[in-house]
Design a protein around this motif. Structure first.
Motif, PDB file in Angstrom:
ATOM      1  N   GLU A 339       0.867  -1.185   0.000  1.00 15.21           N
ATOM      2  CA  GLU A 339       0.000   0.000   0.000  1.00 15.21           C
ATOM      3  C   GLU A 339       0.901   1.232   0.000  1.00 15.21           C
ATOM      4  O   GLU A 339       1.866   1.313   0.769  1.00 15.21           O
ATOM      5  CB  GLU A 339      -0.900   0.023   1.241  1.00 15.21           C
ATOM      6  CG  GLU A 339      -1.767   1.284   1.282  1.00 15.21           C
ATOM      7  CD  GLU A 339      -2.795   1.314   2.414  1.00 15.21           C
ATOM      8  OE1 GLU A 339      -2.812   0.403   3.263  1.00 15.21           O
ATOM      9  OE2 GLU A 339      -3.575   2.288   2.432  1.00 15.21           O
ATOM     10  N   ASN A 400      -4.407   4.896  -2.146  1.00 12.30           N
ATOM     11  CA  ASN A 400      -5.601   5.484  -1.510  1.00 12.30           C
ATOM     12  C   ASN A 400      -6.136   6.599  -2.378  1.00 12.30           C
ATOM     13  O   ASN A 400      -5.372   7.452  -2.832  1.00 12.30           O
ATOM     14  CB  ASN A 400      -5.243   6.046  -0.136  1.00 12.30           C
ATOM     15  CG  ASN A 400      -4.927   4.947   0.852  1.00 12.30           C
ATOM     16  OD1 ASN A 400      -5.823   4.246   1.310  1.00 12.30           O
ATOM     17  ND2 ASN A 400      -3.651   4.761   1.143  1.00 12.30           N
ATOM     18  N   GLU A 432      -7.911   2.173  -3.417  1.00  7.84           N
ATOM     19  CA  GLU A 432      -8.541   2.022  -2.097  1.00  7.84           C
ATOM     20  C   GLU A 432      -9.404   3.244  -1.830  1.00  7.84           C
ATOM     21  O   GLU A 432      -8.913   4.369  -1.820  1.00  7.84           O
ATOM     22  CB  GLU A 432      -7.479   1.924  -0.996  1.00  7.84           C
ATOM     23  CG  GLU A 432      -6.688   0.648  -1.059  1.00  7.84           C
ATOM     24  CD  GLU A 432      -5.951   0.348   0.248  1.00  7.84           C
ATOM     25  OE1 GLU A 432      -6.171   1.062   1.246  1.00  7.84           O
ATOM     26  OE2 GLU A 432      -5.155  -0.596   0.250  1.00  7.84           O
ATOM     27  N   ASP A 462     -11.957   0.559   1.695  1.00  9.20           N
ATOM     28  CA  ASP A 462     -11.087   0.718   2.863  1.00  9.20           C
ATOM     29  C   ASP A 462     -11.913   0.928   4.125  1.00  9.20           C
ATOM     30  O   ASP A 462     -13.069   1.309   4.058  1.00  9.20           O
ATOM     31  CB  ASP A 462     -10.210   1.970   2.627  1.00  9.20           C
ATOM     32  CG  ASP A 462      -8.866   1.846   3.297  1.00  9.20           C
ATOM     33  OD1 ASP A 462      -8.695   0.933   4.107  1.00  9.20           O
ATOM     34  OD2 ASP A 462      -7.995   2.681   3.004  1.00  9.20           O
ATOM     35  N   LYS A 483     -11.172  -3.928   3.295  1.00 10.42           N
ATOM     36  CA  LYS A 483     -10.112  -3.894   4.305  1.00 10.42           C
ATOM     37  C   LYS A 483     -10.734  -3.579   5.645  1.00 10.42           C
ATOM     38  O   LYS A 483     -11.545  -2.654   5.746  1.00 10.42           O
ATOM     39  CB  LYS A 483      -9.111  -2.797   3.953  1.00 10.42           C
ATOM     40  CG  LYS A 483      -8.049  -3.236   2.982  1.00 10.42           C
ATOM     41  CD  LYS A 483      -7.080  -2.107   2.784  1.00 10.42           C
ATOM     42  CE  LYS A 483      -5.676  -2.612   2.595  1.00 10.42           C
ATOM     43  NZ  LYS A 483      -4.723  -1.494   2.551  1.00 10.42           N
ATOM     44  N   GLU A 519      -6.111  -5.299   8.444  1.00  7.37           N
ATOM     45  CA  GLU A 519      -4.978  -4.389   8.698  1.00  7.37           C
ATOM     46  C   GLU A 519      -4.614  -4.426  10.176  1.00  7.37           C
ATOM     47  O   GLU A 519      -5.386  -4.871  11.003  1.00  7.37           O
ATOM     48  CB  GLU A 519      -5.385  -2.958   8.382  1.00  7.37           C
ATOM     49  CG  GLU A 519      -5.560  -2.651   6.927  1.00  7.37           C
ATOM     50  CD  GLU A 519      -5.827  -1.151   6.726  1.00  7.37           C
ATOM     51  OE1 GLU A 519      -4.990  -0.512   6.075  1.00  7.37           O
ATOM     52  OE2 GLU A 519      -6.846  -0.639   7.214  1.00  7.37           O
TER      53      GLU A 519
HETATM   54 CA    CA Z   1      -5.805   2.495   2.840  1.00  5.70          CA
END
Ligand code: CA
Ligand code: C2E
Ligand code: CA
Length: 569
Positions: A339, A400, A432, A462, A483, A519
């Motif tokens: 990421e 992101n 994301e 996300d 996520k 995460e």
């Molecule tokens: Ca993220």
């Protein structure tokens, strides 16, 4: 009496008239003897402008010292016409230079007085500043800020403390826009009247700008006293609205400051007043905000960061960086991608101060700078992914993307041009998406989602499980995977009930054919627990903290990094 005055005035030399009348006026009086080429002006002008004394022997040339350069030829021409008798009136708008050399707009008017032979003898007139703050506002009928300052200097001692109450009408532009400027002016005047009718002799009201008023309150002693006054004012305004039969409906916002040593620090308090009113306005109609130093410091810090962000973007993203954190396949324990996480440091006094993304990302969004900054991250990340594909062919990069980028910029164009430039297979890029905005699945957003799907660009939801991204979202958006946020993970790992919930989320997400990444994995035992429940991907400090590209390569590809050298973030 009339004749007496005439007689008296004749006895006074024309030049002395200035000394006689100048102290009674705000304007600057002047007299030019066109035949002797002399010039005399009131002392107040000498104090204010770049004028060395109040009389000059060479009138025509004296102007070059205090008239703004670009306006000099205009004034010289006009004066020439006057000397030649072609003009009897003088009326010009132009600029003089103040004591600091800054231009000040003035209006210079004058009349020519001829001698016995009909030749121009004197030009007598006055100069007034037209850019100056108004003394009074004809619309509200109130005195303006200039008078407020003079009230402070004459009535408030350095040691006294007062309340400053700054009031603004909410949505006044809309009143002007829908009901017309005349009615708008009537509202301004009525609000001033409403406020005034609630005040005592120790509470003075001034008009500051447009729809904003300031009360200097020497009467109230406590917050409660001020609140009572505010309530009284709101009630009066409500009565006005009713008396207008609801032709107009509006509220006011009030920022309140307890000011000590107002005399000395008026300009500071003025800034604080603007801040306080803004805070009050953000609370919605009839909001009241009492000034707190901590809020103001936070506001100043935000402004400082915003300005640093603006400068950085303008200077080729100096201070911006992109860090990478590995994403692991849960089952095999292999790294499948990373990421990209934006980093930013402010430079102050040649010192570097890292700012947390939690602090600066919202400010990038607020200012719209997330668009160029996001593009910068996208390009860096795509280029990094291209480099990584030499070592791990299927390597995927997650970027992101803020809602603002999605709706206010041509993100699609940016993505296509970036993957083209670095020759990246589209399926290696994962967008994301966080942010509340995505819950509104607008037709525009559906279209964008479809484009991603057609091009085979991955789509990741996300922060699944926090406030905004919920079940409804996942069904509508059909992400490739979701996520689960760090906070959720930490809770689930320390509490059996939360872990049960996490298990159910994994099952549920899998049942609709969507994968899940968890995460915030910080411990080996967490990893093992998640492996048992068949989570797809993992991310967290256990596998690696976000770090610079070269450190990332050293650690995960060349396996030659000293762990301690990794930037700890
Ligand atoms: Ca993220
Ligand atoms: P996020 O997208 O949820 O990113 C994951 C955050 O978790 C990162 O914080 C990362 O450093 C942190 N993290 C990773 N592993 C662990 C762990 O094991 N434990 C804990 N406690 N934290 C871990 P970071 O880098 O501070 O970023 C914060 C947020 O800023 C991101 O949250 C994301 O929403 C936003 N952000 C970062 N970079 C960008 C960007 O380029 N564009 C946009 N729009 N937002 C970004
Ligand atoms: Ca997160």
């Amino acid at each position: 009496m009339d004749t007496d005055i005439r007689k008296l005035l004749k006895e006074i030399a024309a030049e002395d008239l200035i000394e006689l009348f100048a102290p009674c006026m705000d304007d600057y009086l002047y007299i030019i003897d066109l035949q002797k080429n002399t010039f005399k002006i009131s002392q107040a002008a000498v104090n204010r402008f770049m004028i060395s004394g109040n009389s000059f022997d060479d009138a025509v040339n004296s102007f070059q010292y205090f008239v703004y350069k670009e306006d000099r030829s205009m004034i010289a021409e006009d004066l020439q016409c006057i000397i030649e008798g072609k003009e009897k009136d003088h009326n010009l708008y132009y600029r003089w230079l103040d004591k600091n050399g800054m231009p000040v707009w003035i209006n210079c008017r004058g009349k020519v007085i001829d001698d016995k032979d009909g030749k121009p003898h004197y030009l007598i007139g006055c100069v007034n500043e037209i850019g100056d703050t108004q003394r009074a506002d004809n619309v509200s009928g109130l005195l303006g800020e200039r008078e407020l300052r003079s009230y402070i200097s004459s009535h408030i001692k350095d040691s006294s403390s007062v309340y400053l109450i700054y009031i603004g009408i909410d949505g006044f532009n809309a009143i002007n826009g829908t009901l017309g400027v005349d009615y708008g002016n009537y509202v301004l005047k009525s609000v001033a009247d409403c406020i005034n009718s609630c005040l005592s002799d120790n509470q003075k009201l001034y008009h500051i700008v447009a729809d904003e008023y300031m009360i200097i309150d020497l009467e109230s002693h406590t917050k409660d006293d001020v609140m009572l006054l505010q309530k009284k004012i709101c009630k009066k305004i409500e009565e006005f609205i009713i008396s207008e039969k609801y032709k107009v409906v509006f509220t006011i916002s009030t920022g309140i400051i307890y000011a000590k040593m107002l005399l000395k620090y008026y300009d500071e308090y003025r800034k604080i007043a603007v801040f306080s009113l803004k805070q009050a306005k953000s609370m919605g109609g009839n909001g009241v905000y009492f000034f707190e130093k901590e809020d103001y410091e936070l506001f100043l810090r935000k402004e400082k960061i915003k300005s640093a962000l603006r400068n950085a973007v303008a200077n080729g993203f100096e201070g911006f960086d992109v860090y990478y954190q590995p994403i692991m396949d849960c089952d095999s324990g292999h790294m499948i991608g990373a990421e990209a996480l934006m980093r930013f440091s402010m430079y102050q006094d040649k010192k570097k101060e890292p700012v947390s993304p939690v602090e600066f990302i919202p400010l990038l969004e607020e200012t719209g700078l997330i668009i160029p900054a996001g593009r910068y991250v996208l390009n860096k990340a795509v280029s990094m992914c291209h480099e990584m594909s030499q070592y791990i062919p299927e390597f995927k990069i997650n970027v992101n993307m803020s809602y603002i980028q999605m709706v206010k910029s041509d993100i699609w164009k940016d993505i296509l041009s970036s993957i083209k430039q670095y020759d990246l297979p589209p399926e290696c890029l994962c967008a994301e998406l966080t942010e509340s905005g995505y819950t509104d699945m607008t037709p525009y957003f559906y279209k964008l989602r479809k484009k991603f799907e057609e091009k085979n660009i991955q789509f990741v939801l996300d922060d699944f499980g926090t406030g905004f991204s919920n079940l409804h979202c996942i069904v509508n958006m059909k992400p490739n995977y979701v996520k689960l946020d760090n906070d959720f993970t930490a809770k689930a790992m320390s509490n059996a009930r939360d872990f049960e919930l996490l298990k159910k989320i994994v099952e549920m997400v899998h049942s609709i054919d969507i994968r899940i990444c968890i995460e915030g994995i910080e411990k080996e035992e967490w990893y093992q627990k998640l492996k048992e429940i068949h989570v797809d991907y993992l991310q967290g400090y256990l596998f690696g903290k976000p770090c610079e590209k070269n450190q990332f390569l050293n650690k995960f590809i060349f396996h030659c990094t000293d762990q301690e050298n990794l930037t700890d973030l």
